[in-house]
Design a protein around this motif. Structure first.
Motif, PDB file in Angstrom:
ATOM      1  N   LEU A  16      29.198  75.887   7.529  1.00  0.00           N
ATOM      2  CA  LEU A  16      30.346  75.748   6.744  1.00  0.00           C
ATOM      3  C   LEU A  16      32.003  76.003   5.793  1.00  0.00           C
ATOM      4  N   MET A  17      31.933  77.126   5.806  1.00  0.00           N
ATOM      5  CA  MET A  17      32.840  78.346   5.311  1.00  0.00           C
ATOM      6  C   MET A  17      33.513  78.531   6.876  1.00  0.00           C
ATOM      7  N   LYS A  18      33.380  79.120   7.836  1.00  0.00           N
ATOM      8  CA  LYS A  18      34.037  78.787   8.793  1.00  0.00           C
ATOM      9  C   LYS A  18      34.509  77.898   9.364  1.00  0.00           C
ATOM     10  N   LYS A  54      35.892  76.780   1.128  1.00  0.00           N
ATOM     11  CA  LYS A  54      36.569  77.866   1.094  1.00  0.00           C
ATOM     12  C   LYS A  54      36.150  78.553  -0.945  1.00  0.00           C
ATOM     13  N   LYS A  55      36.779  79.522  -0.986  1.00  0.00           N
ATOM     14  CA  LYS A  55      36.576  79.997  -2.229  1.00  0.00           C
ATOM     15  C   LYS A  55      36.887  78.882  -2.883  1.00  0.00           C
ATOM     16  N   TYR A  81      23.132  81.174  -4.581  1.00  0.00           N
ATOM     17  CA  TYR A  81      23.237  83.538  -3.614  1.00  0.00           C
ATOM     18  C   TYR A  81      24.475  83.450  -2.884  1.00  0.00           C
ATOM     19  N   MET A  82      24.725  82.314  -1.983  1.00  0.00           N
ATOM     20  CA  MET A  82      25.802  82.980  -1.292  1.00  0.00           C
ATOM     21  C   MET A  82      27.276  81.931  -2.028  1.00  0.00           C
ATOM     22  N   ALA A  83      26.786  81.425  -2.607  1.00  0.00           N
ATOM     23  CA  ALA A  83      27.955  80.893  -3.604  1.00  0.00           C
ATOM     24  C   ALA A  83      28.551  81.709  -4.447  1.00  0.00           C
ATOM     25  N   LYS A 105      31.101  77.223  -6.688  1.00  0.00           N
ATOM     26  CA  LYS A 105      30.292  77.052  -7.683  1.00  0.00           C
ATOM     27  C   LYS A 105      29.235  75.170  -7.240  1.00  0.00           C
ATOM     28  N   VAL A 106      27.499  75.243  -7.571  1.00  0.00           N
ATOM     29  CA  VAL A 106      27.391  74.692  -6.646  1.00  0.00           C
ATOM     30  C   VAL A 106      26.831  73.752  -7.449  1.00  0.00           C
ATOM     31  N   VAL A 107      26.758  72.282  -7.341  1.00  0.00           N
ATOM     32  CA  VAL A 107      25.990  71.029  -8.261  1.00  0.00           C
ATOM     33  C   VAL A 107      25.270  70.474  -7.705  1.00  0.00           C
TER      34      VAL A 107
END
Length: 420
Positions: free
Chosen positions: A177-179, A184-185, A208-210, A216-218
């Protein structure tokens, strides 16, 4: 990992069932080795010239579609092995029990089959495998290759998930998803997950990835019986998340993606490997699934352009002409093949006891699945792979999915230690 009140109650109920189950089968389990046949040592699970194998599956519950495909692929494998002469002069016999994703049926099914089989080529459901883990490790010691990828199952020499565990798989999913999808951050990412081992282990990966990526994880926890994701979509849209991970079943994924499209919430959604079934492409959610949904998988899809994939497609179609192809076929075939490889190596070592088959699997350091990912079974404490393939639904692809990113382990996944 958090333990919910519901999970504690379920664990207590399962523990009680196991106490009763252990008492009822103990006399049968104490049989010991049967000696040697033709110079090959044998034990529990082998009767006459037959090796008994077990499959604890879901053909009537939340994973019914997956369970049917996994089981039929394994029945096909057994049929072909037997037609070629079997293993070590023994024919294989696969006994199947449908637990319907019900904990009581799962435990009773294991209790019934454990004394009769050499091991299990299939056991669907991380919570159910975890419920009998103590008995497998301490008493039965038969090899179990589960259709379950919770990191809580690692560490046992007898229970060996095939591929990356849910936490690693989720790390790779968010990396994609980020790549590739603009996450993004500083962004928020939603995570809808089943309560219990599966969902909560995947959530561990998200957290962990967050932390590593500055996200931020919701969180949105659901039950396997929750099929309408409207409330979750509303909450995630209000929270402004830029992407969503779903660690649930196909019904929940279809609802989530369909509702999101209806309310113009066009963020990418990615699921763990059991969150999609090609039958969804015949529903109203199909356009949204093809446009905005992805799946992280431990293997290439059934329609992969490899010789083994093409042969499996042809053989499966010939055996089950009325049934659709999906990635459950891949998962079932690979697990049966891995068990078969362990049997062949145990035969070569002249030890077809449970202990001999367990030891044989530990010697397999590079098992070629034919589906893009090599499996290393030499360390029970580690996942057999850290790679994930990213798939996307496609009604024109064989099996309804195409690969949009080949097998890859993100740098975060490579440095991650499950349970640390």
């Amino acid at each position: 990992m958090r333990t919910t009140h519901t999970a504690r109650l379920a664990a207590g109920a399962l523990a009680a069932l196991l106490v009763l189950a252990g008492c009822s089968s103990k006399a049968k389990d104490d049989g010991g080795d049967k000696g040697s046949a033709g110079g090959v040592k044998t034990g529990e699970g082998i009767s006459g010239k037959t090796i008994g194998l077990g499959a604890l599956t879901d053909m009537s519950g939340v994973y019914a579609t997956l369970g049917k495909s996994v089981t039929q692929a394994q029945q096909l494998y057994v049929k072909q092995i037997n037609a070629a002469g079997g293993v070590c002069g023994y024919k294989l016999a696969l006994t199947v029990r449908d637990h319907g994703y019900d904990p009581q049926k799962a435990v009773s099914g294991y209790t019934e089959l454990a004394p009769k089989v050499l091991g299990f080529t299939q056991f669907i459901g991380s919570p159910f495998v975890a419920a009998v883990k103590q008995r497998i490790d301490g008493q039965d010691k038969g090899l179990v290759l589960p259709q379950a990828w919770s990191a809580t199952l690692l560490g046992s020499p007898y229970i060996r998930p095939i591929g990356s565990t849910y936490d690693i798989e989720t790390i790779n999913a968010i990396d994609f998803l980020m790549k590739e999808k603009g996450l993004k951050k500083g962004d928020s990412i939603g995570h809808v997950y089943f309560e219990g081992d599966y969902g909560e282990n995947a959530l561990t990966g998200s957290r962990y990835m967050a932390k590593q990526a500055g996200l931020k994880v919701v969180e949105q926890k659901i039950k396997p019986t929750d099929n309408d994701m409207t409330g979750q979509v509303v909450a995630l849209k209000k929270a402004g998340v830029k992407a969503v991970v779903i660690s649930a079943g196909p019904r929940q994924a279809a609802s989530l993606v369909g509702v999101a499209a209806a309310v113009k919430f066009g963020v990418p959604v990615i699921g763990n490997n059991s969150a999609f079934a090609p039958q969804l492409l015949a529903t109203a959610a199909a356009p949204a699934l093809q446009a905005n949904f992805y799946v992280a998988s431990p293997l290439l899809p059934i329609g992969a352009d490899t010789p083994k994939a093409k042969k499996l497609v042809a053989d499966y179609k010939a055996a089950y002409p009325k049934d659709s192809l999906d990635n459950g076929v891949v998962a079932g075939w690979v697990a049966a093949s891995a068990f078969g490889e362990a049997l062949k190596k145990a035969c070569a070592a002249k030890d077809l006891t449970r202990e001999g088959v367990d030891k044989a699997l530990l010697t397999i350091g590079a098992f070629d699945t034919g589906f893009g990912v090599s499996q290393n079974f030499t360390d029970p404490k580690s996942a057999s792979s850290r790679e994930s393939v990213i798939l996307q639904p496609d009604k024109n692809a064989v099996g309804g999915m195409k690969a949009v990113r080949e097998a890859e382990a993100s740098s975060v996944a490579q440095g991650y230690t499950p349970g640390a």
